[in-house]
Design a protein around this motif. Structure first.
Motif, PDB file in Angstrom:
ATOM      1  N   GLU A  51       0.829  -1.204   0.000  1.00  0.00           N
ATOM      2  CA  GLU A  51       0.000   0.000   0.000  1.00  0.00           C
ATOM      3  C   GLU A  51       0.867   1.259   0.000  1.00  0.00           C
ATOM      4  O   GLU A  51       0.515   2.263  -0.626  1.00  0.00           O
ATOM      5  CB  GLU A  51      -0.949  -0.001   1.201  1.00  0.00           C
ATOM      6  CG  GLU A  51      -1.986  -1.121   1.198  1.00  0.00           C
ATOM      7  CD  GLU A  51      -3.009  -1.003   0.074  1.00  0.00           C
ATOM      8  OE1 GLU A  51      -3.037   0.030  -0.632  1.00  0.00           O
ATOM      9  OE2 GLU A  51      -3.788  -1.956  -0.097  1.00  0.00           O
ATOM     10  N   GLU A  54       1.840   1.756  -3.610  1.00  0.00           N
ATOM     11  CA  GLU A  54       0.756   2.268  -4.429  1.00  0.00           C
ATOM     12  C   GLU A  54       0.432   3.721  -4.091  1.00  0.00           C
ATOM     13  O   GLU A  54       0.203   4.547  -4.982  1.00  0.00           O
ATOM     14  CB  GLU A  54      -0.484   1.388  -4.265  1.00  0.00           C
ATOM     15  CG  GLU A  54      -0.319   0.015  -4.898  1.00  0.00           C
ATOM     16  CD  GLU A  54      -1.599  -0.795  -4.815  1.00  0.00           C
ATOM     17  OE1 GLU A  54      -2.225  -1.010  -5.862  1.00  0.00           O
ATOM     18  OE2 GLU A  54      -1.969  -1.213  -3.701  1.00  0.00           O
ATOM     19  N   GLU A  82      -5.629   4.572  -1.579  1.00  0.00           N
ATOM     20  CA  GLU A  82      -4.391   3.889  -1.188  1.00  0.00           C
ATOM     21  C   GLU A  82      -3.799   4.525   0.076  1.00  0.00           C
ATOM     22  O   GLU A  82      -3.306   3.820   0.967  1.00  0.00           O
ATOM     23  CB  GLU A  82      -3.368   3.922  -2.330  1.00  0.00           C
ATOM     24  CG  GLU A  82      -3.855   3.355  -3.662  1.00  0.00           C
ATOM     25  CD  GLU A  82      -4.254   1.891  -3.629  1.00  0.00           C
ATOM     26  OE1 GLU A  82      -4.186   1.253  -2.550  1.00  0.00           O
ATOM     27  OE2 GLU A  82      -4.644   1.376  -4.684  1.00  0.00           O
ATOM     28  N   ALA A 122       0.089   1.692 -13.562  1.00  0.00           N
ATOM     29  CA  ALA A 122      -0.944   1.673 -12.530  1.00  0.00           C
ATOM     30  C   ALA A 122      -1.795   0.414 -12.646  1.00  0.00           C
ATOM     31  O   ALA A 122      -2.119  -0.227 -11.634  1.00  0.00           O
ATOM     32  CB  ALA A 122      -1.835   2.915 -12.660  1.00  0.00           C
ATOM     33  N   PHE A 125       0.228  -2.516 -11.352  1.00  0.00           N
ATOM     34  CA  PHE A 125       0.338  -2.405  -9.894  1.00  0.00           C
ATOM     35  C   PHE A 125      -0.947  -2.870  -9.219  1.00  0.00           C
ATOM     36  O   PHE A 125      -0.916  -3.637  -8.249  1.00  0.00           O
ATOM     37  CB  PHE A 125       0.610  -0.950  -9.479  1.00  0.00           C
ATOM     38  CG  PHE A 125       2.030  -0.682  -9.079  1.00  0.00           C
ATOM     39  CD1 PHE A 125       2.669  -1.457  -8.119  1.00  0.00           C
ATOM     40  CD2 PHE A 125       2.730   0.369  -9.643  1.00  0.00           C
ATOM     41  CE1 PHE A 125       3.973  -1.201  -7.748  1.00  0.00           C
ATOM     42  CE2 PHE A 125       4.039   0.637  -9.281  1.00  0.00           C
ATOM     43  CZ  PHE A 125       4.662  -0.139  -8.330  1.00  0.00           C
ATOM     44  N   GLU A 126      -2.085  -2.391  -9.706  1.00  0.00           N
ATOM     45  CA  GLU A 126      -3.357  -2.748  -9.087  1.00  0.00           C
ATOM     46  C   GLU A 126      -3.616  -4.248  -9.172  1.00  0.00           C
ATOM     47  O   GLU A 126      -4.071  -4.874  -8.208  1.00  0.00           O
ATOM     48  CB  GLU A 126      -4.509  -1.975  -9.727  1.00  0.00           C
ATOM     49  CG  GLU A 126      -4.484  -0.472  -9.475  1.00  0.00           C
ATOM     50  CD  GLU A 126      -4.696  -0.097  -8.023  1.00  0.00           C
ATOM     51  OE1 GLU A 126      -5.105  -0.952  -7.212  1.00  0.00           O
ATOM     52  OE2 GLU A 126      -4.443   1.077  -7.683  1.00  0.00           O
ATOM     53  N   GLU A 156      -9.222  -2.935  -4.541  1.00  0.00           N
ATOM     54  CA  GLU A 156      -8.088  -2.987  -5.469  1.00  0.00           C
ATOM     55  C   GLU A 156      -8.523  -3.537  -6.827  1.00  0.00           C
ATOM     56  O   GLU A 156      -8.079  -3.072  -7.876  1.00  0.00           O
ATOM     57  CB  GLU A 156      -6.966  -3.854  -4.883  1.00  0.00           C
ATOM     58  CG  GLU A 156      -6.378  -3.363  -3.566  1.00  0.00           C
ATOM     59  CD  GLU A 156      -5.575  -2.074  -3.698  1.00  0.00           C
ATOM     60  OE1 GLU A 156      -5.344  -1.612  -4.837  1.00  0.00           O
ATOM     61  OE2 GLU A 156      -5.195  -1.513  -2.653  1.00  0.00           O
TER      62      GLU A 156
END
Length: 209
Positions: A51, A54, A82, A122, A125-126, A156
């Motif tokens: 977290e 992110e 986040e 992004a 990452f998610e 998420e």
């Protein structure tokens, strides 16, 4: 269920080229395998580390002004989510008598060179975050913590879907993974995020007891 756990449900070093960073995040990076989780505190610190990554990623990305309008609105809200996850997981660890890990030093390289590189990174990452939560779920002993983590897992997944939609990806296999989600082992997640950590070994040591 404590108020903090309930809240969970609602919940620069060497340059890395954008393409290389995204590829490494997708396919993994050499790093010694980590041990399995031995406690709920360790699971929570693992989640907290992700977290942190992110939250900082969106803080830097949104500051770069690569998106506007609805895209900016969505990504600003995702970043706020986040940051909220960081705060509530930190508070939960403290309430359980544990010590939260500190935020790792990061370098996102060329992820903010363009709108496309920002959104693409992004999205990956998610999806890594989704897989990480699901992969760690079986190690959680406290059912209330498991329920709370499932709440973040769902958020998420929605983040990933929003970003996938902004990228104009196809539905299945793009905006969402498929008919089911697949958990990602801790070691594989750590390998994947290693290119964005200035000291990966230090991070592994901090969350492995």
């Amino acid at each position: 269920m404590t108020d903090t756990i309930r809240d969970l449900i609602h919940g620069n070093s060497s340059h890395v080229e954008a393409g290389a960073a995204i590829g490494a995040l997708n396919h993994g990076f050499h790093l010694a395998a980590a041990k399995d989780f031995t406690s709920d505190i360790e699971v929570l610190n693992y989640a907290l580390t992700l977290e942190y990554l992110e939250a900082e990623f969106y803080r830097q990305g949104n500051k770069a002004n690569l998106v506007s309008g609805k895209e900016k609105q969505y990504l600003m809200q995702i970043g706020a989510d986040e940051a909220s996850h960081v705060a509530t997981i930190t508070a939960t660890i403290q309430k359980l008598g544990g010590t939260p890990v500190g935020a790792p030093a990061v370098d996102f390289g060329g992820a903010f060179e363009s709108r496309k590189s920002y959104l693409t990174t992004a999205h990956v990452f998610e999806n890594k975050g989704v897989g990480a939560y699901l992969g760690a779920a079986g190690f959680v002993k406290d059912k209330m913590i498991l329920q709370a983590a499932a709440g973040i897992f769902g958020v998420e997944a929605r983040h990933a879907a929003v970003v996938g939609n902004l990228l104009g990806l196809k539905a299945e296999g793009g905006v969402y993974a498929g008919s089911t989600e697949v958990g990602i082992p801790k070691a594989d997640v750590l390998k994947a995020v290693a290119p964005f950590l200035q000291d990966p070994s230090k991070v592994v040591a901090a969350i492995t007891y």
